[in-house]
Design a protein around this motif. Sequence first.
Motif, PDB file in Angstrom:
ATOM      1  N   ALA A 306       0.842  -1.202   0.000  1.00  0.00           N
ATOM      2  CA  ALA A 306       0.000   0.000   0.000  1.00  0.00           C
ATOM      3  C   ALA A 306       0.874   1.248   0.000  1.00  0.00           C
ATOM      4  N   ASN A 307       1.877   1.268   0.877  1.00  0.00           N
ATOM      5  CA  ASN A 307       2.719   2.456   0.971  1.00  0.00           C
ATOM      6  C   ASN A 307       3.473   2.726  -0.333  1.00  0.00           C
ATOM      7  N   GLU A 308       3.935   1.649  -0.979  1.00  0.00           N
ATOM      8  CA  GLU A 308       4.653   1.822  -2.248  1.00  0.00           C
ATOM      9  C   GLU A 308       3.746   2.474  -3.296  1.00  0.00           C
ATOM     10  N   LEU A 309       2.517   1.948  -3.421  1.00  0.00           N
ATOM     11  CA  LEU A 309       1.603   2.468  -4.450  1.00  0.00           C
ATOM     12  C   LEU A 309       1.068   3.846  -4.088  1.00  0.00           C
ATOM     13  N   LEU A 310       0.882   4.058  -2.799  1.00  0.00           N
ATOM     14  CA  LEU A 310       0.424   5.372  -2.338  1.00  0.00           C
ATOM     15  C   LEU A 310       1.471   6.433  -2.662  1.00  0.00           C
ATOM     16  N   MET A 311       2.719   6.149  -2.326  1.00  0.00           N
ATOM     17  CA  MET A 311       3.792   7.137  -2.483  1.00  0.00           C
ATOM     18  C   MET A 311       3.955   7.589  -3.934  1.00  0.00           C
ATOM     19  N   ARG A 312       3.805   6.656  -4.866  1.00  0.00           N
ATOM     20  CA  ARG A 312       4.086   7.005  -6.266  1.00  0.00           C
ATOM     21  C   ARG A 312       2.837   7.253  -7.096  1.00  0.00           C
ATOM     22  N   LYS A 313       1.708   6.647  -6.680  1.00  0.00           N
ATOM     23  CA  LYS A 313       0.521   6.735  -7.540  1.00  0.00           C
ATOM     24  C   LYS A 313      -0.709   7.280  -6.822  1.00  0.00           C
ATOM     25  N   GLY A 314      -0.594   7.484  -5.525  1.00  0.00           N
ATOM     26  CA  GLY A 314      -1.757   7.987  -4.781  1.00  0.00           C
ATOM     27  C   GLY A 314      -2.868   6.955  -4.629  1.00  0.00           C
ATOM     28  N   VAL A 315      -2.538   5.662  -4.779  1.00  0.00           N
ATOM     29  CA  VAL A 315      -3.549   4.607  -4.605  1.00  0.00           C
ATOM     30  C   VAL A 315      -3.998   4.597  -3.139  1.00  0.00           C
ATOM     31  N   PRO A 316      -5.317   4.564  -2.884  1.00  0.00           N
ATOM     32  CA  PRO A 316      -5.783   4.616  -1.489  1.00  0.00           C
ATOM     33  C   PRO A 316      -5.349   3.402  -0.656  1.00  0.00           C
ATOM     34  N   VAL A 317      -5.286   3.624   0.641  1.00  0.00           N
ATOM     35  CA  VAL A 317      -4.804   2.594   1.572  1.00  0.00           C
ATOM     36  C   VAL A 317      -5.986   2.109   2.412  1.00  0.00           C
ATOM     37  N   ALA A 318      -6.249   0.804   2.377  1.00  0.00           N
ATOM     38  CA  ALA A 318      -7.379   0.264   3.154  1.00  0.00           C
ATOM     39  C   ALA A 318      -7.008   0.114   4.630  1.00  0.00           C
ATOM     40  N   GLY A 319      -5.713  -0.093   4.908  1.00  0.00           N
ATOM     41  CA  GLY A 319      -5.360  -0.224   6.319  1.00  0.00           C
ATOM     42  C   GLY A 319      -3.960  -0.743   6.525  1.00  0.00           C
ATOM     43  N   ASN A 320      -3.606  -0.891   7.794  1.00  0.00           N
ATOM     44  CA  ASN A 320      -2.276  -1.413   8.111  1.00  0.00           C
ATOM     45  C   ASN A 320      -2.345  -2.869   8.560  1.00  0.00           C
ATOM     46  N   PHE A 321      -1.230  -3.359   9.060  1.00  0.00           N
ATOM     47  CA  PHE A 321      -1.047  -4.788   9.332  1.00  0.00           C
ATOM     48  C   PHE A 321      -2.250  -5.447  10.014  1.00  0.00           C
ATOM     49  N   LEU A 322      -2.752  -4.843  11.084  1.00  0.00           N
ATOM     50  CA  LEU A 322      -3.827  -5.493  11.840  1.00  0.00           C
ATOM     51  C   LEU A 322      -5.192  -5.369  11.173  1.00  0.00           C
ATOM     52  N   GLN A 323      -5.253  -4.733  10.028  1.00  0.00           N
ATOM     53  CA  GLN A 323      -6.545  -4.581   9.349  1.00  0.00           C
ATOM     54  C   GLN A 323      -6.712  -5.540   8.170  1.00  0.00           C
ATOM     55  N   GLN A 324      -5.715  -6.426   7.937  1.00  0.00           N
ATOM     56  CA  GLN A 324      -5.805  -7.277   6.754  1.00  0.00           C
ATOM     57  C   GLN A 324      -7.009  -8.220   6.812  1.00  0.00           C
ATOM     58  N   GLU A 325      -7.260  -8.817   7.982  1.00  0.00           N
ATOM     59  CA  GLU A 325      -8.423  -9.715   8.081  1.00  0.00           C
ATOM     60  C   GLU A 325      -9.722  -8.904   8.126  1.00  0.00           C
ATOM     61  N   LEU A 326      -9.630  -7.716   8.742  1.00  0.00           N
ATOM     62  CA  LEU A 326     -10.830  -6.886   8.902  1.00  0.00           C
ATOM     63  C   LEU A 326     -11.336  -6.380   7.551  1.00  0.00           C
ATOM     64  N   ALA A 327     -10.401  -6.171   6.609  1.00  0.00           N
ATOM     65  CA  ALA A 327     -10.812  -5.738   5.270  1.00  0.00           C
ATOM     66  C   ALA A 327     -11.703  -6.817   4.650  1.00  0.00           C
ATOM     67  N   ILE A 328     -11.307  -8.078   4.840  1.00  0.00           N
ATOM     68  CA  ILE A 328     -12.109  -9.180   4.272  1.00  0.00           C
ATOM     69  C   ILE A 328     -13.482  -9.228   4.950  1.00  0.00           C
ATOM     70  N   ALA A 329     -13.500  -8.913   6.257  1.00  0.00           N
ATOM     71  CA  ALA A 329     -14.760  -8.970   7.018  1.00  0.00           C
ATOM     72  C   ALA A 329     -15.787  -7.935   6.545  1.00  0.00           C
ATOM     73  N   THR A 330     -15.363  -6.957   5.740  1.00  0.00           N
ATOM     74  CA  THR A 330     -16.350  -6.009   5.188  1.00  0.00           C
ATOM     75  C   THR A 330     -17.284  -6.721   4.208  1.00  0.00           C
ATOM     76  N   GLY A 331     -16.812  -7.852   3.681  1.00  0.00           N
ATOM     77  CA  GLY A 331     -17.610  -8.562   2.670  1.00  0.00           C
ATOM     78  C   GLY A 331     -17.482  -7.920   1.299  1.00  0.00           C
ATOM     79  N   ALA A 332     -16.600  -6.897   1.180  1.00  0.00           N
ATOM     80  CA  ALA A 332     -16.529  -6.145  -0.081  1.00  0.00           C
ATOM     81  C   ALA A 332     -15.235  -6.398  -0.860  1.00  0.00           C
ATOM     82  N   VAL A 333     -14.389  -7.270  -0.334  1.00  0.00           N
ATOM     83  CA  VAL A 333     -13.116  -7.513  -1.039  1.00  0.00           C
ATOM     84  C   VAL A 333     -13.294  -8.706  -1.978  1.00  0.00           C
ATOM     85  N   ASP A 334     -13.191  -8.441  -3.267  1.00  0.00           N
ATOM     86  CA  ASP A 334     -13.441  -9.510  -4.236  1.00  0.00           C
ATOM     87  C   ASP A 334     -12.214 -10.380  -4.428  1.00  0.00           C
TER      88      ASP A 334
END
Length: 653
Positions: A306-334
């Motif tokens: 995320a940080n690599e893509l954010l720094m050069r391309k402005g790609v949004p960041v969903a979260g940090n290390f402890l949010q990886q499972e929580l992102a899936i729990a949104t039900g919106a990660v394909d």
Amino acid sequence: MKKQSKKGESKFYPAASTQTSCTASAKMIDKARKDGAETVFERVASLKPCSFGAGGTCCRVCSMGPCRVTETRTGVCGATASTVAARNFARMIAAGAAAHSDHAREVIFTFIAAAKGEAPGYEIKNEEKLHALAKIFDINMEGKDKNQIALELGEKALAEMGKQQGEIIFVKQAPEKRQERWRKEGISPRGVDREIVETMHRTHMGVDQDYKNILLHGCRTSLADGWGGSMMATELQDILFGVPAPVRSKVNLGVLKENQVNVIVHGHEPLLSEMIVAAASDSELIEEAKKVGAKGINIAGICCTANELLMRKGVPVAGNFLQQELAIATGAVDVMVVDVQCIMQSLPTVAKCYHTEVITTSAKGKILGATHIEFNHHDALKIAKDIVRRAIKNYPKRGRVDIPKEEIDLIAGFSHETIKYLLGGRFRASYKPLNDNIINGRIKGVVGVVGCNNPRVKHDYVHTTLVKELIANNVLVLVTGCAAISCAKERLLIPEAAELAGAGLREVCEAVGIPPVLHCGSCVDNSRILIAASEIVKEGGLGEDLNEVPAAGCAPEWMSEKAVVIGQYFVSSGVPTGFGVSFPTANSEVVSDYLFKDIKEMTGGKWFYEPDPFKMAKTIIKHIDAKRKALGIDREKERVLYDMEMRRDLEIV
Ligand code: SF4
Ligand code: MSK
């Protein structure tokens, strides 16, 4: 929806609000619990760390053990607590250095292939930086085109990794006095592969059994990473993908889109994820996404990819290390695409409760239960498109979607080049205005706050509390890794955060238009902080070596071996560095004492440990004040009102 645990079990776990200060994360912890998906926040509550392992005195390097060694009880072979603690610490340094440097190696391979025209989609993008690096590597550029220069540079870079004798070329980037110190102490690094192998040899049963000698080589290995492997990864990535410059974006789980196909890229290497970003704007794929009812394709990152893509391309960041499972729990990660490092093995298990497909892409990092689609740079764009297609196919399979609304503005992209331009101007880029502001006391000092999250402490809280304390005391903060994402979520990476800064720092930030907390990139990008600190020394007025600068480093929520090597190369470079959470040699007073005090004689830097963010801020400020006193810049300067010329000195171009 399949569930991992029985309903109702959640009542035995700590309240989510006590485990994280991130409201979006707290909501998703509760949701995952209701959905029966077990995450790190439940596992941590049910697993107590072993005190011997945590404090560094469990030895398992031979089958006469494992030995749980104490100050009064040696291992079966006679190894003392100090030997075992030093050995374990050195092995953590080696593992962290290996992770960063293996990342660098992959980048070099792609870099060489791009120069040869064998990696479609990749190109030598930043010629200015290519030439700057070619100069450092003594490459004759006359009559050569960019690809010829890049090929030579790539081959030299590869040779640096395994350099058996003589110091690595990037050592020249450090101030002269620092280089001399390393040579005098015998820790000027050779190639990182060589230093890692030697660490593993020395820490084998029955080899190096003098804790100081083991730690001496730990210093050398760490320097081979900071000024070698990590620096190489950062510098070549900048040539391949561009030098970061200030860029606006958004952070937190709210960046996921209910009406779009969401692809999360997670891990560390930007090689494939750069192509996934390119694939997401492919008109054919967007049409395919529309056919399944989505409005478009949304890419978001987790951790350092995320940080690599954010720094050069402005790609949004969903979260940090402890949010990886929580992102899936949104039900919106394909689809969640992962490469290497900091990826939880639990992801496919959590994903079973939802519709998410987890895709591993590195031959070095497979997970049972995940789909494996191997990345190679010859075919990167095609692989990226295949992955995006899988996400499109998955979109209609979504169940209930619940995306937290938190989506926070941020500014990232502060490479050391950018900091120089912002402060000094495009045509007279220089660190002089920064040095002047440190000398005149508007800025008290500079601190790097880096590293991970750790569920043993309240997620994000330690980072953000510490950083707020520092800026309130006029300390300019540079952030990387998951610490940077924590700060972004707390709205500390926007110019308006200057309102939280002390009067001096606020004045500088408002004049230049920068936040008081500067996002410098991913874990390997901590090398940018080393270069920035060296530039400060070279600019003059703040001492002749890195250990004289009013600066410090810390990793208040650290968890990985990479954080250990980063801390150690800061210390070996003369920068005092603190850990929160726990200290890996705590069970050996001898080794801890050495790292907290005596190592300073050799490196000019030392470690400190402080889990409380307020006390850590005090420790750091005390250190900075001592450095200011030694430089004779501790006296309060009369407050000077800016005239036009002074403002021009600070202006952005
Ligand atoms: Fe035990 Fe020594 Fe073997 Fe370590 S090396 S496991 S301390 S016997
Ligand atoms: S990703 S190493 S948790 S900073 Fe670099 Fe974050 Fe730490 Fe991984």
